[in-house]
Design an enzyme around this catalytic site. Sequence first.
Site, PDB file in Angstrom:
ATOM      1  N   CYS A  90      75.432  52.079  53.073  1.00  0.00           N
ATOM      2  CA  CYS A  90      74.747  52.287  54.480  1.00  0.00           C
ATOM      3  C   CYS A  90      75.873  51.736  55.382  1.00  0.00           C
ATOM      4  CB  CYS A  90      73.476  51.533  54.528  1.00  0.00           C
ATOM      5  SG  CYS A  90      72.405  52.236  56.018  1.00  0.00           S
ATOM      6  N   HIS A 196      70.775  54.944  50.314  1.00  0.00           N
ATOM      7  CA  HIS A 196      70.814  53.641  49.617  1.00  0.00           C
ATOM      8  C   HIS A 196      70.474  53.777  48.110  1.00  0.00           C
ATOM      9  CE1 HIS A 196      70.219  50.873  53.071  1.00  0.00           C
ATOM     10  NE2 HIS A 196      69.976  52.258  53.836  1.00  0.00           N
ATOM     11  N   GLU A 198      70.004  51.596  45.993  1.00  0.00           N
ATOM     12  CA  GLU A 198      69.159  50.899  45.436  1.00  0.00           C
ATOM     13  C   GLU A 198      67.762  51.325  45.958  1.00  0.00           C
ATOM     14  OE1 GLU A 198      70.846  50.443  48.052  1.00  0.00           O
ATOM     15  OE2 GLU A 198      69.814  49.440  49.721  1.00  0.00           O
TER      16      GLU A 198
END
Lengths: 216, 257
Positions: A90, A196, A198
Amino acid sequence: MSALKVVIIDYGSGNLRSAEKATARAADDMGGGEVLVSNDPAQLASASHIILPGVGAFRDCRLGLDAVTGMVDALTAQVIGGGKPFLGICVGMQLLATIGREHGDCDGLGWIPGEVAAITPADKTLKIPHMGWNALQFDAAAHPVLAGLRPGDHAYFVHSYGFRADDDADVLAHVDYGGPLTAMVGRANMIGTQFHPEKSQRFGLAFLKAFLEWWP
Amino acid sequence: MLSTRIIPCLDVDKGRVVKGVNFVDLVDAGDPVEQARLYDAAGADELCFLDITASHEGRDTIFDVVRRTAEQCFMPVTVGGGVRNLDDIRNLLLAGADKTAINTAAVTNPDFVGAAALKFGSQCIVVAIDAKRVDRDGKTAFEVFTHGGRRETGIEAIGWAQRMAELGAGELLLTSMDRDGTKAGFDLELTRAIADAVPIPVIASGGVGTLDHMVEGVREGHASAVLAASIFHFGTYSIAETKAHMRAAGLEVRLDI
């Protein structure tokens, strides 16, 4: 191949817990390894892989990174000098650019030439932030990190500014949002994702695993 | 193409699910984390925890719920309920929430939304708007309510939504208090009026009873995401059925879970 040691840089930006847990899960999937969240530049010397997360505004993140004494120098030494595999997530990816335009101009690391500018889709009904799951289109499907992944799979995005690379060859993947938006950049041992990993469930974990298996 | 997000919402009281999936194979059906894992595995696009804990003492339980969820579920999580100051937001984000939903505190102090967006970034600031139809000089208007639709604020909802977007909200969670719990479908007129008035995404909530309601919320309500509680919790429809139905209706959804 030396032992896996991932250092996630803590510079006061973002939710490091998610990045840490997802990276640890990906590492477990490949037999384990050390995953360390740290604000200590000295840790980078023994890292095998380096992750720079980041949420919020470009300038805040740049100032936050600069505020960690010695971190930018250590990063430069290990990533540019040492050629260690690097992943920016990001705003951590956006910081690779030459300049960010959010809340006034602010210098990036300048490792991948380009600017980070407001997303301005031609279709005015499209919402900003670009928020949610978008289908990845690979511009460099043969890149070692993308080679084992499936184009068209979705990743989770949330951003209002996007990376405009000077050189198209540095864009490894994009998504369609009233035109192409850069989803992933890369050059030599560096990659960066606007999305993202994650937060991208199965795809995100597969992506992180592919990064950890990358020894450029 | 960006997908329409399907967001299940879990009501949590003192760390326990109040209204949740009635799955027999759960070790602890009252554990929000167990339910979050199910939704993660089922391919929910995001998850929303609504903390309805009334007592002050019980408040901290939500942090543990969020923390344990973030350790196991790699999906975006929004937490709402009782978010009153910057410390609340910071603590939720540190526990692993990606976004926080501000409701009453935005009404009592609108500048709080601006301060929160400046501090943490618009991407993690959701403003929850509970709106209700009211009669204003013989014409229907939409008004903002708080306290679960019981307390009138006198604030007109569309202008309020625009103001919240200007202050830096990254997203709006819009609930029709007229439709909430009715299974009669979203208030499409309300949803469209707000979605068309702001540049930020709007999550439609309140009233889903059928899968067609989900489709209508996006197609006619112009919502970017749809949130539902009961139809998922009571097993009326699964996430997969919902997505298949929306895809069949021609909407973009994420099937590669």
